[in-house]
Write a protein that holds these residues in place. Structure first.
Motif, PDB file in Angstrom:
ATOM      1  N   SER A 191      14.526  -0.583   3.189  1.00 25.14           N
ATOM      2  CA  SER A 191      13.449  -1.313   2.523  1.00 25.14           C
ATOM      3  C   SER A 191      12.665  -0.369   1.615  1.00 25.14           C
ATOM      4  N   MET A 192      12.036  -0.949   0.604  1.00 26.50           N
ATOM      5  CA  MET A 192      11.200  -0.148  -0.287  1.00 26.50           C
ATOM      6  C   MET A 192      10.055   0.484   0.497  1.00 26.50           C
ATOM      7  N   LYS A 193       9.569  -0.209   1.497  1.00 26.27           N
ATOM      8  CA  LYS A 193       8.490   0.337   2.341  1.00 26.27           C
ATOM      9  C   LYS A 193       8.969   1.612   3.036  1.00 26.27           C
ATOM     10  N   ASN A 194      10.190   1.593   3.589  1.00 24.24           N
ATOM     11  CA  ASN A 194      10.701   2.778   4.283  1.00 24.24           C
ATOM     12  C   ASN A 194      10.923   3.935   3.316  1.00 24.24           C
ATOM     13  N   ILE A 195      11.423   3.644   2.132  1.00 21.91           N
ATOM     14  CA  ILE A 195      11.605   4.690   1.111  1.00 21.91           C
ATOM     15  C   ILE A 195      10.239   5.256   0.723  1.00 21.91           C
ATOM     16  N   ALA A 196       9.277   4.375   0.506  1.00 14.62           N
ATOM     17  CA  ALA A 196       7.922   4.814   0.143  1.00 14.62           C
ATOM     18  C   ALA A 196       7.332   5.699   1.240  1.00 14.62           C
ATOM     19  N   ASN A 197       7.498   5.291   2.494  1.00 14.63           N
ATOM     20  CA  ASN A 197       6.971   6.094   3.607  1.00 14.63           C
ATOM     21  C   ASN A 197       7.645   7.461   3.676  1.00 14.63           C
ATOM     22  N   ALA A 198       8.939   7.526   3.367  1.00 14.91           N
ATOM     23  CA  ALA A 198       9.651   8.802   3.346  1.00 14.91           C
ATOM     24  C   ALA A 198       9.093   9.698   2.230  1.00 14.91           C
ATOM     25  N   ILE A 199       8.827   9.126   1.076  1.00 18.59           N
ATOM     26  CA  ILE A 199       8.260   9.886  -0.049  1.00 18.59           C
ATOM     27  C   ILE A 199       6.882  10.424   0.341  1.00 18.59           C
ATOM     28  N   ILE A 200       6.094   9.566   0.990  1.00 12.44           N
ATOM     29  CA  ILE A 200       4.749   9.970   1.421  1.00 12.44           C
ATOM     30  C   ILE A 200       4.847  11.100   2.449  1.00 12.44           C
TER      31      ILE A 200
ATOM     32  N   LYS B 211       0.836  -1.211   0.000  1.00 12.91           N
ATOM     33  CA  LYS B 211       0.000   0.000   0.000  1.00 12.91           C
ATOM     34  C   LYS B 211       0.866   1.255   0.000  1.00 12.91           C
ATOM     35  N   SER B 212       1.910   1.262   0.838  1.00 13.66           N
ATOM     36  CA  SER B 212       2.809   2.425   0.909  1.00 13.66           C
ATOM     37  C   SER B 212       3.523   2.639  -0.421  1.00 13.66           C
ATOM     38  N   ILE B 213       4.008   1.556  -1.010  1.00 13.75           N
ATOM     39  CA  ILE B 213       4.724   1.655  -2.289  1.00 13.75           C
ATOM     40  C   ILE B 213       3.781   2.172  -3.378  1.00 13.75           C
ATOM     41  N   ASP B 214       2.560   1.657  -3.410  1.00 11.59           N
ATOM     42  CA  ASP B 214       1.597   2.119  -4.414  1.00 11.59           C
ATOM     43  C   ASP B 214       1.275   3.596  -4.226  1.00 11.59           C
ATOM     44  N   ARG B 215       1.119   4.018  -2.981  1.00 10.86           N
ATOM     45  CA  ARG B 215       0.822   5.433  -2.716  1.00 10.86           C
ATOM     46  C   ARG B 215       2.011   6.315  -3.132  1.00 10.86           C
ATOM     47  N   ALA B 216       3.228   5.860  -2.779  1.00  8.78           N
ATOM     48  CA  ALA B 216       4.419   6.625  -3.146  1.00  8.78           C
ATOM     49  C   ALA B 216       4.586   6.677  -4.672  1.00  8.78           C
ATOM     50  N   LYS B 217       4.292   5.579  -5.350  1.00  8.92           N
ATOM     51  CA  LYS B 217       4.358   5.569  -6.822  1.00  8.92           C
ATOM     52  C   LYS B 217       3.402   6.609  -7.390  1.00  8.92           C
ATOM     53  N   GLY B 218       2.207   6.673  -6.835  1.00 14.61           N
ATOM     54  CA  GLY B 218       1.214   7.654  -7.293  1.00 14.61           C
ATOM     55  C   GLY B 218       1.712   9.081  -7.120  1.00 14.61           C
ATOM     56  N   ILE B 219       2.349   9.337  -5.985  1.00 12.35           N
ATOM     57  CA  ILE B 219       2.900  10.671  -5.727  1.00 12.35           C
ATOM     58  C   ILE B 219       3.970  11.003  -6.761  1.00 12.35           C
ATOM     59  N   LEU B 220       4.908  10.059  -6.985  1.00 16.33           N
ATOM     60  CA  LEU B 220       5.997  10.283  -7.945  1.00 16.33           C
ATOM     61  C   LEU B 220       5.465  10.441  -9.369  1.00 16.33           C
ATOM     62  N   MET B 221       4.479   9.619  -9.730  1.00 18.39           N
ATOM     63  CA  MET B 221       3.904   9.690 -11.077  1.00 18.39           C
ATOM     64  C   MET B 221       3.277  11.068 -11.311  1.00 18.39           C
ATOM     65  N   ASP B 222       2.580  11.551 -10.307  1.00 18.15           N
ATOM     66  CA  ASP B 222       1.898  12.835 -10.420  1.00 18.15           C
ATOM     67  C   ASP B 222       2.909  13.984 -10.420  1.00 18.15           C
ATOM     68  N   LYS B 223       3.863  13.931  -9.506  1.00 17.74           N
ATOM     69  CA  LYS B 223       4.837  15.010  -9.331  1.00 17.74           C
ATOM     70  C   LYS B 223       5.819  15.075 -10.502  1.00 17.74           C
ATOM     71  N   ASP B 224       6.370  13.924 -10.888  1.00 20.15           N
ATOM     72  CA  ASP B 224       7.426  13.896 -11.904  1.00 20.15           C
ATOM     73  C   ASP B 224       6.915  13.544 -13.303  1.00 20.15           C
ATOM     74  N   LYS B 225       5.614  13.288 -13.420  1.00 20.93           N
ATOM     75  CA  LYS B 225       5.002  12.926 -14.705  1.00 20.93           C
ATOM     76  C   LYS B 225       5.721  11.723 -15.328  1.00 20.93           C
ATOM     77  N   ILE B 226       5.851  10.665 -14.513  1.00 20.11           N
ATOM     78  CA  ILE B 226       6.501   9.440 -14.980  1.00 20.11           C
ATOM     79  C   ILE B 226       5.512   8.285 -14.938  1.00 20.11           C
ATOM     80  N   SER B 227       5.875   7.183 -15.562  1.00 16.25           N
ATOM     81  CA  SER B 227       4.989   6.015 -15.610  1.00 16.25           C
ATOM     82  C   SER B 227       5.037   5.249 -14.284  1.00 16.25           C
ATOM     83  N   ASP B 228       4.089   4.364 -14.129  1.00 19.49           N
ATOM     84  CA  ASP B 228       4.011   3.486 -12.961  1.00 19.49           C
ATOM     85  C   ASP B 228       5.315   2.704 -12.794  1.00 19.49           C
ATOM     86  N   ASN B 229       5.802   2.143 -13.906  1.00 21.84           N
ATOM     87  CA  ASN B 229       7.027   1.334 -13.887  1.00 21.84           C
ATOM     88  C   ASN B 229       8.245   2.184 -13.513  1.00 21.84           C
TER      89      ASN B 229
END
Length: 191
Positions: free
Chosen positions: A177-186, A143-161
């Motif tokens: 961990s990817m979870k910790n990175i995602a939480n930091a992005i969030i 869930k955290s990774i998906d939320r962080a991906k959404g933030i990055l996609m919106d902010k940087d105009k990049i794809s999901d991948n």
């Protein structure tokens, strides 16, 4: 290795007899208690595999002590020993979650199979709880990774991948961990 057992009964002779049977069968009797209060305290210190618990005891009876031991996960299993075969004790035992119920007099013929089954069931339940906890952690990470991906996609105009690969790259660079990175992005995104 045979399991570690705490024997609890208010009668010294019964505790000694049970301990002797268990030792002869190769079990490790790590402690003995004369009431439920002492049984709980012993379990907090020793973390046995199994507690043999008399039902009727002073200070704290076996049912209430079993409830504490099971709730706090102080032992893998509890088996009740009692001179009473009444339905009310049986219902209470089921409600508390003990793994076995033996009506006295106890013999090695009815004690050993009950212990083996109770410990096996205790280990199985422990593994199921650990697996459920792992799955819960994985779901939270996802869930955290998906939320962080959404933030990055919106902010940087990049794809999901691309967003996923960026999180993974940061994870490797930061040895986190990817979870910790995602939480930091969030966290960084939340104002």
């Amino acid at each position: 290795m045979k399991c570690r057992i705490v024997v609890t009964d208010d009668e010294l002779i019964t505790r000694m007899d049970l301990s002797e049977i268990l030792k002869e069968e190769g079990y490790d009797v790590v402690g003995q208690a004369s009431d439920g209060f002492d049984a709980v305290e012993l379990c907090r210190k020793l973390r046995p595999d199994l507690v043999l618990m008399d039902v009727k005891m002073p200070i704290l009876d076996g049912i209430k002590a079993s409830r504490v031991i099971i709730k706090e996960e102080l032992a893998l299993s509890v088996v009740l020993l009692t001179a009473y075969s009444g339905i009310e004790f049986l219902e209470q035992a089921k409600e508390v979650g003990v793994m076995g119920y033996i009506v006295k007099p106890v013999s090695s013929q009815n004690l050993i199979p009950t212990i083996e089954i109770a410990v096996a069931k205790g280990k199985l339940i422990k593994k199921i709880k650990e697996d459920a906890e792992k799955l819960k952690d994985q779901l939270e990470a996802r869930k955290s990774i998906d939320r962080a991906k959404g933030i990055l996609m919106d902010k940087d105009k990049i794809s999901d991948n691309e967003a996923y690969n960026l999180i993974r790259k940061l994870s490797m660079e930061k040895h986190a961990s990817m979870k910790n990175i995602a939480n930091a992005i969030i966290m960084n995104h939340v104002e």
